[in-house]
Write a protein that holds these residues in place. Structure first.
Motif, PDB file in Angstrom:
ATOM      1  N   TYR A 116       0.771  -1.288   0.125  1.00 48.52           N
ATOM      2  CA  TYR A 116      -0.047  -0.029  -0.024  1.00 48.52           C
ATOM      3  C   TYR A 116       0.768   1.316  -0.047  1.00 48.52           C
ATOM      4  CZ  TYR A 116      -2.848  -3.543   2.167  1.00 48.52           C
ATOM      5  OH  TYR A 116      -3.329  -5.090   2.425  1.00 48.52           O
ATOM      6  N   LEU A 194      -6.616   7.780  -5.405  1.00 45.53           N
ATOM      7  CA  LEU A 194      -8.110   7.342  -5.061  1.00 45.53           C
ATOM      8  C   LEU A 194      -9.087   8.000  -6.002  1.00 45.53           C
ATOM      9  CD1 LEU A 194      -7.646   8.500  -1.170  1.00 45.53           C
ATOM     10  CD2 LEU A 194      -7.713   5.954  -2.027  1.00 45.53           C
ATOM     11  N   GLU A 225     -14.887  10.226   0.793  1.00 49.57           N
ATOM     12  CA  GLU A 225     -14.075   9.202   1.147  1.00 49.57           C
ATOM     13  C   GLU A 225     -12.604   9.298   0.903  1.00 49.57           C
ATOM     14  OE1 GLU A 225     -17.227   5.548   0.167  1.00 49.57           O
ATOM     15  OE2 GLU A 225     -15.119   5.415  -0.516  1.00 49.57           O
ATOM     16  N   LEU A 229      -9.869   9.213   4.182  1.00 53.49           N
ATOM     17  CA  LEU A 229      -8.504   8.390   4.192  1.00 53.49           C
ATOM     18  C   LEU A 229      -7.414   9.166   4.184  1.00 53.49           C
ATOM     19  CD1 LEU A 229      -7.557   5.533   4.034  1.00 53.49           C
ATOM     20  CD2 LEU A 229      -7.161   5.707   1.677  1.00 53.49           C
ATOM     21  N   VAL A 293      -6.615   0.111  -1.910  1.00 56.68           N
ATOM     22  CA  VAL A 293      -7.323   0.785  -0.805  1.00 56.68           C
ATOM     23  C   VAL A 293      -8.301   0.152  -0.115  1.00 56.68           C
ATOM     24  CG1 VAL A 293      -8.646   2.834  -0.596  1.00 56.68           C
ATOM     25  CG2 VAL A 293      -6.761   2.831  -2.331  1.00 56.68           C
ATOM     26  N   ALA A 297      -7.873   0.209   3.808  1.00 54.93           N
ATOM     27  CA  ALA A 297      -9.099   0.734   4.629  1.00 54.93           C
ATOM     28  C   ALA A 297      -9.445  -0.038   5.556  1.00 54.93           C
ATOM     29  CB  ALA A 297     -10.327   1.261   3.581  1.00 54.93           C
ATOM     30  N   ASN A 300      -7.278  -0.457   8.546  1.00 51.27           N
ATOM     31  CA  ASN A 300      -7.196   0.808   9.324  1.00 51.27           C
ATOM     32  C   ASN A 300      -8.278   1.360   9.784  1.00 51.27           C
ATOM     33  OD1 ASN A 300      -3.994   1.874   9.273  1.00 51.27           O
ATOM     34  ND2 ASN A 300      -4.608   0.761   7.529  1.00 51.27           N
ATOM     35  N   VAL A 302     -11.162   2.472   8.234  1.00 50.62           N
ATOM     36  CA  VAL A 302     -11.554   3.934   7.753  1.00 50.62           C
ATOM     37  C   VAL A 302     -12.938   3.365   6.862  1.00 50.62           C
ATOM     38  CG1 VAL A 302     -11.213   5.612   5.998  1.00 50.62           C
ATOM     39  CG2 VAL A 302      -9.311   4.747   7.707  1.00 50.62           C
ATOM     40  N   MET A 304     -15.251   3.298   3.790  1.00 57.67           N
ATOM     41  CA  MET A 304     -15.070   3.716   2.234  1.00 57.67           C
ATOM     42  C   MET A 304     -16.087   3.004   1.627  1.00 57.67           C
ATOM     43  SD  MET A 304     -10.922   4.370   1.862  1.00 57.67           S
ATOM     44  CE  MET A 304     -11.353   5.452   0.421  1.00 57.67           C
ATOM     45  N   THR A 307     -15.894   2.647  -2.474  1.00 66.69           N
ATOM     46  CA  THR A 307     -14.567   1.825  -2.609  1.00 66.69           C
ATOM     47  C   THR A 307     -14.818   0.495  -2.620  1.00 66.69           C
ATOM     48  OG1 THR A 307     -13.164   3.725  -2.124  1.00 66.69           O
ATOM     49  CG2 THR A 307     -12.322   1.475  -2.066  1.00 66.69           C
TER      50      THR A 307
END
Length: 336
Positions: A116, A194, A225, A229, A293, A297, A300, A302, A304, A307
Motif C-alpha cells: 500500500y 484514489l 471518502e 482516508l 485501498v 481501509a 485501518n 476507515v 469507504m 470503494t
C-alpha cells in the motif's frame, strides 16, 4: 534551459516531455523500445499513445537510460505503478555509475499492491538519498490528450522542498499549462490514486444509463471518502479541495479520455473486466488501486463504502445494480 529526463513514453510521459521541450528545455524522453524512440525522433509522433499528435522537434527520445539521464538536473518518472520499483532501481544503478544527483519527480497515480505504499515511498526506498536532492509529484486535472492539443490546463506540483517545486513550475509553465505548488506530497499522492477508483464508478453509472445527478452524487461522496482516508493518514484536508484533489477527480470522473472512466463505462455496458483490460491495451490504474485501498481501509478501520462497492464489482463479480442498491439503502445520516 533545464536538462530534464522523462522516464516513460506513454501518453502522459510524452505529453509532459513535450510541454517541457516546447518551453525550450533540453528534454530526453526514455522509452522501453528503440522502435518507439526512432518514431519520436524521426516522425515526431507517438501514434500508439497519442494518435495524430505532433510532438516538438526539440524533444529527443532514447531507449538508453544512461543517455537519457546523463547531466539531467531533473528526472521525472511517468510509468505505471507496477513497474515503478523496477525503473527506479535501474535509475539508481545509472546514477551510481554517473555519480549524479537529481531532483526526482513523478507523475504516476497509484499505490503499490500488498504494501500500500505511495510512489514517493517506493522511490525513497529504491533511489539512495545521495542521488536525489528532493522528491516531487506532478498531478491535477490534466488528460494527456488535451495537454498535447494545448488545451488550457492547471496542475499541482507537490514537494516538501519549495525550491524544487518552483523549479519544476518554471520548467512546465507556459500560456496553456499553468502549474501551482503545494507542500502536501502525501495528500497529493493519495488523491491522485484514489480518484481513479471513483472514476471507474462514475463511468459505470453512465454505462448503466444514469445521468448527471448520479455522477455528481458519486463524485461528491467519493471526495468525502478520499478526504477521510487522507486525514486518517495525516494529509492536509485542503489538498482534497484543490487541483490535486477535486480538480483531478472531476476531469477523471467525467471524461471519456480517462481510461478508468472508460473501463467503468464498459463494465456498465456489460463487458467483463478481463475483456476491457485486453482491449484497452494500456494500464487501468484504478483497478489495482481499488484492491490496495480496500484492503488498507479495512486494516485501518476507515469507512469507504463506495470503494468497497467498486471492489465487490471488480474482484467479487457482484452485479453493478445490486451494489448501487446497497449504497442507496445504507442508514440515513448527516452529510457532516
Amino acid at each position: 534551459m533545464t536538462k530534464i529526463a522523462v522516464l516513460g513514453g506513454g501518453s502522459w510521459g510524452s505529453a509532459l516531455a513535450n510541454v517541457a521541450a516546447e518551453n525550450d528545455n533540453d528534454v530526453r524522453l526514455w522509452t522501453r523500445t528503440a522502435t518507439q524512440a526512432d518514431e519520436i525522433n524521426g516522425q515526431h509522433t507517438n501514434q500508439k499513445y497519442l494518435p495524430n499528435a505532433k510532438l516538438s522537434d526539440g524533444l529527443m527520445a532514447t531507449s538508453n537510460l544512461a543517455l537519457a539521464v546523463m547531466d539531467a538536473e531533473v528526472v521525472l518518472i511517468v510509468v505505471p505503478t507496477k513497474v515503478v520499483r523496477e525503473v527506479a532501481s535501474q535509475l539508481a544503478d545509472v546514477l551510481n555509475k554517473q555519480n549524479h544527483r537529481v531532483i526526482l519527480a513523478h507523475a504516476t497515480k497509484g499505490l503499490e499492491q500488498e504494501t500500500y505504499k505511495r510512489i514517493s515511498e517506493m522511490l525513497f526506498e529504491e533511489v539512495p538519498e545521495k542521488y536525489r536532492s528532493s522528491l516531487a509529484m506532478v498531478s491535477g486535472p490534466s488528460h494527456a490528450e488535451d495537454v498535447i492539443k494545448h488545451d488550457l490546463t492547471a496542475v499541482s506540483i507537490a514537494s516538501d522542498d519549495k525550491a524544487a517545486a518552483q523549479k519544476l513550475q518554471k520548467i512546465f509553465a507556459n500560456a496553456s499549462f499553468r502549474p501551482y505548488t503545494n507542500n502536501d506530497l502525501l495528500g497529493s499522492e493519495l488523491a491522485a490514486a484514489l480518484k481513479n477508483i471513483i472514476a471507474i464508478g462514475s463511468g459505470a453509472l453512465v454505462g448503466l444509463g444514469y445521468g448527471a445527478n448520479a455522477q455528481a452524487a458519486l463524485l461528491t461522496r467519493g471526495l468525502s471518502e478520499m478526504r477521510a482516508l487522507g486525514l486518517a493518514m495525516g494529509a492536509q484536508p485542503e489538498t482534497f479541495l484543490g487541483l490535486a484533489g477535486i480538480g483531478d477527480l472531476i476531469v477523471t470522473g467525467m471524461s471519456p479520455n480517462s481510461r478508468n472512466y472508460r473501463a467503468g463505462q464498459q463494465l456498465g455496458e456489460g463487458k467483463n473486466l478481463q475483456e476491457i483490460q485486453d482491449q484497452m491495451g494500456m494500464v487501468i490504474e484504478g483497478v489495482s488501486t481499488t484492491k490496495a485501498v480496500y484492503e488498507f481501509a479495512k486494516q485501518n478501520h476507515v469507512e469507504m463504502p463506495i470503494t468497497e462497492g467498486i471492489y465487490r464489482i471488480l474482484y467479487q463479480n457482484e452485479p453493478l445494480r445490486e451494489v448501487i442498491q446497497d449504497l442507496m439503502s445504507r442508514p440515513l445520516r448527516s452529510e457532516n
